[in-house]
Design a protein around this motif. Structure first.
Motif, PDB file in Angstrom:
ATOM      1  N   THR A   1       0.874  -1.157   0.000  1.00 53.71           N
ATOM      2  CA  THR A   1       0.000   0.000   0.000  1.00 53.71           C
ATOM      3  C   THR A   1       0.919   1.216   0.000  1.00 53.71           C
ATOM      4  N   TYR A   2       0.361   2.409  -0.038  1.00 51.96           N
ATOM      5  CA  TYR A   2       1.195   3.603  -0.114  1.00 51.96           C
ATOM      6  C   TYR A   2       0.865   4.569   1.008  1.00 51.96           C
ATOM      7  N   ASP A   3       1.914   5.077   1.591  1.00 53.88           N
ATOM      8  CA  ASP A   3       1.815   6.209   2.490  1.00 53.88           C
ATOM      9  C   ASP A   3       2.216   7.411   1.636  1.00 53.88           C
ATOM     10  N   PHE A   4       1.892   8.596   2.061  1.00 49.74           N
ATOM     11  CA  PHE A   4       2.288   9.764   1.270  1.00 49.74           C
ATOM     12  C   PHE A   4       2.542  10.945   2.182  1.00 49.74           C
ATOM     13  N   GLU A   5       3.314  11.869   1.667  1.00 50.37           N
ATOM     14  CA  GLU A   5       3.649  13.079   2.401  1.00 50.37           C
ATOM     15  C   GLU A   5       3.528  14.251   1.442  1.00 50.37           C
ATOM     16  N   TYR A   6       2.706  15.226   1.798  1.00 48.04           N
ATOM     17  CA  TYR A   6       2.616  16.437   0.991  1.00 48.04           C
ATOM     18  C   TYR A   6       3.835  17.292   1.284  1.00 48.04           C
ATOM     19  N   MET A   7       4.452  17.779   0.250  1.00 40.50           N
ATOM     20  CA  MET A   7       5.693  18.542   0.390  1.00 40.50           C
ATOM     21  C   MET A   7       5.387  20.010   0.119  1.00 40.50           C
ATOM     22  N   ASN A   8       4.809  20.677   1.115  1.00 38.52           N
ATOM     23  CA  ASN A   8       4.425  22.075   0.962  1.00 38.52           C
ATOM     24  C   ASN A   8       5.611  22.982   0.694  1.00 38.52           C
ATOM     25  N   PHE A   9       6.762  22.614   1.192  1.00 37.34           N
ATOM     26  CA  PHE A   9       7.966  23.423   1.028  1.00 37.34           C
ATOM     27  C   PHE A   9       9.030  22.568   0.357  1.00 37.34           C
ATOM     28  N   PRO A  10       8.926  22.379  -0.967  1.00 38.32           N
ATOM     29  CA  PRO A  10       9.843  21.459  -1.658  1.00 38.32           C
ATOM     30  C   PRO A  10      11.296  21.903  -1.615  1.00 38.32           C
ATOM     31  N   GLU A  11      11.558  23.160  -1.275  1.00 36.05           N
ATOM     32  CA  GLU A  11      12.941  23.612  -1.186  1.00 36.05           C
ATOM     33  C   GLU A  11      13.694  22.910  -0.053  1.00 36.05           C
ATOM     34  N   LYS A  12      12.984  22.269   0.880  1.00 33.68           N
ATOM     35  CA  LYS A  12      13.626  21.512   1.949  1.00 33.68           C
ATOM     36  C   LYS A  12      14.163  20.172   1.453  1.00 33.68           C
ATOM     37  N   TYR A  13      13.728  19.742   0.276  1.00 32.20           N
ATOM     38  CA  TYR A  13      14.080  18.433  -0.261  1.00 32.20           C
ATOM     39  C   TYR A  13      14.957  18.598  -1.498  1.00 32.20           C
ATOM     40  N   ASP A  14      15.782  17.613  -1.769  1.00 32.01           N
ATOM     41  CA  ASP A  14      16.581  17.601  -2.994  1.00 32.01           C
ATOM     42  C   ASP A  14      15.791  16.856  -4.066  1.00 32.01           C
ATOM     43  N   LEU A  15      15.034  17.595  -4.853  1.00 38.45           N
ATOM     44  CA  LEU A  15      14.160  16.984  -5.853  1.00 38.45           C
ATOM     45  C   LEU A  15      14.892  16.628  -7.143  1.00 38.45           C
ATOM     46  N   THR A  16      16.193  16.887  -7.192  1.00 39.55           N
ATOM     47  CA  THR A  16      16.964  16.517  -8.382  1.00 39.55           C
ATOM     48  C   THR A  16      17.370  15.050  -8.339  1.00 39.55           C
ATOM     49  N   LYS A  17      17.225  14.413  -7.178  1.00 37.51           N
ATOM     50  CA  LYS A  17      17.569  12.995  -7.020  1.00 37.51           C
ATOM     51  C   LYS A  17      16.328  12.220  -6.616  1.00 37.51           C
ATOM     52  N   CYS A  18      16.302  10.958  -6.971  1.00 36.46           N
ATOM     53  CA  CYS A  18      15.197  10.091  -6.558  1.00 36.46           C
ATOM     54  C   CYS A  18      15.259   9.876  -5.052  1.00 36.46           C
ATOM     55  N   PRO A  19      14.111   9.760  -4.401  1.00 34.69           N
ATOM     56  CA  PRO A  19      14.144   9.461  -2.970  1.00 34.69           C
ATOM     57  C   PRO A  19      14.617   8.032  -2.748  1.00 34.69           C
ATOM     58  N   GLU A  20      15.074   7.757  -1.555  1.00 34.72           N
ATOM     59  CA  GLU A  20      15.540   6.416  -1.218  1.00 34.72           C
ATOM     60  C   GLU A  20      14.410   5.396  -1.341  1.00 34.72           C
ATOM     61  N   ASN A  21      13.196   5.826  -1.018  1.00 39.54           N
ATOM     62  CA  ASN A  21      12.051   4.942  -1.023  1.00 39.54           C
ATOM     63  C   ASN A  21      10.870   5.682  -1.651  1.00 39.54           C
TER      64      ASN A  21
END
Length: 71
Positions: free
Chosen positions: A6-26
């Motif tokens: 099944t899937y859990d999810f997280e809304y990323m309201n502030f995407p600048e906190k994440y490195d979106l240029t790389k795939c997430p680990e999971n």
């Protein structure tokens, strides 16, 4: 097996906190969702009343995370 996921999810309201240029680990990041008849409230993290004259507002990035179902 896929039927045990099944899937859990997280809304990323502030995407600048994440490195979106790389795939997430999971999981994966998704962007490009729209909502009709509502708007995204960044402060409260939920779908809210529509904003006048904005027909199809964007939803934030969503991080989908696969997890194993507990049987």
């Amino acid at each position: 097996p896929i039927d045990e996921l099944t899937y859990d999810f997280e809304y990323m309201n502030f995407p600048e906190k994440y490195d979106l240029t790389k795939c997430p680990e999971n999981g994966c990041y998704l962007y490009g969702f729209f909502v009709e008849g509502g708007s995204w409230n960044r402060e409260k993290n939920y779908i809210d009343e529509p904003i006048p004259k904005i027909l199809y507002p964007h939803l934030p990035y969503v991080w989908f995370k696969p997890i194993k179902k507990s049987i």
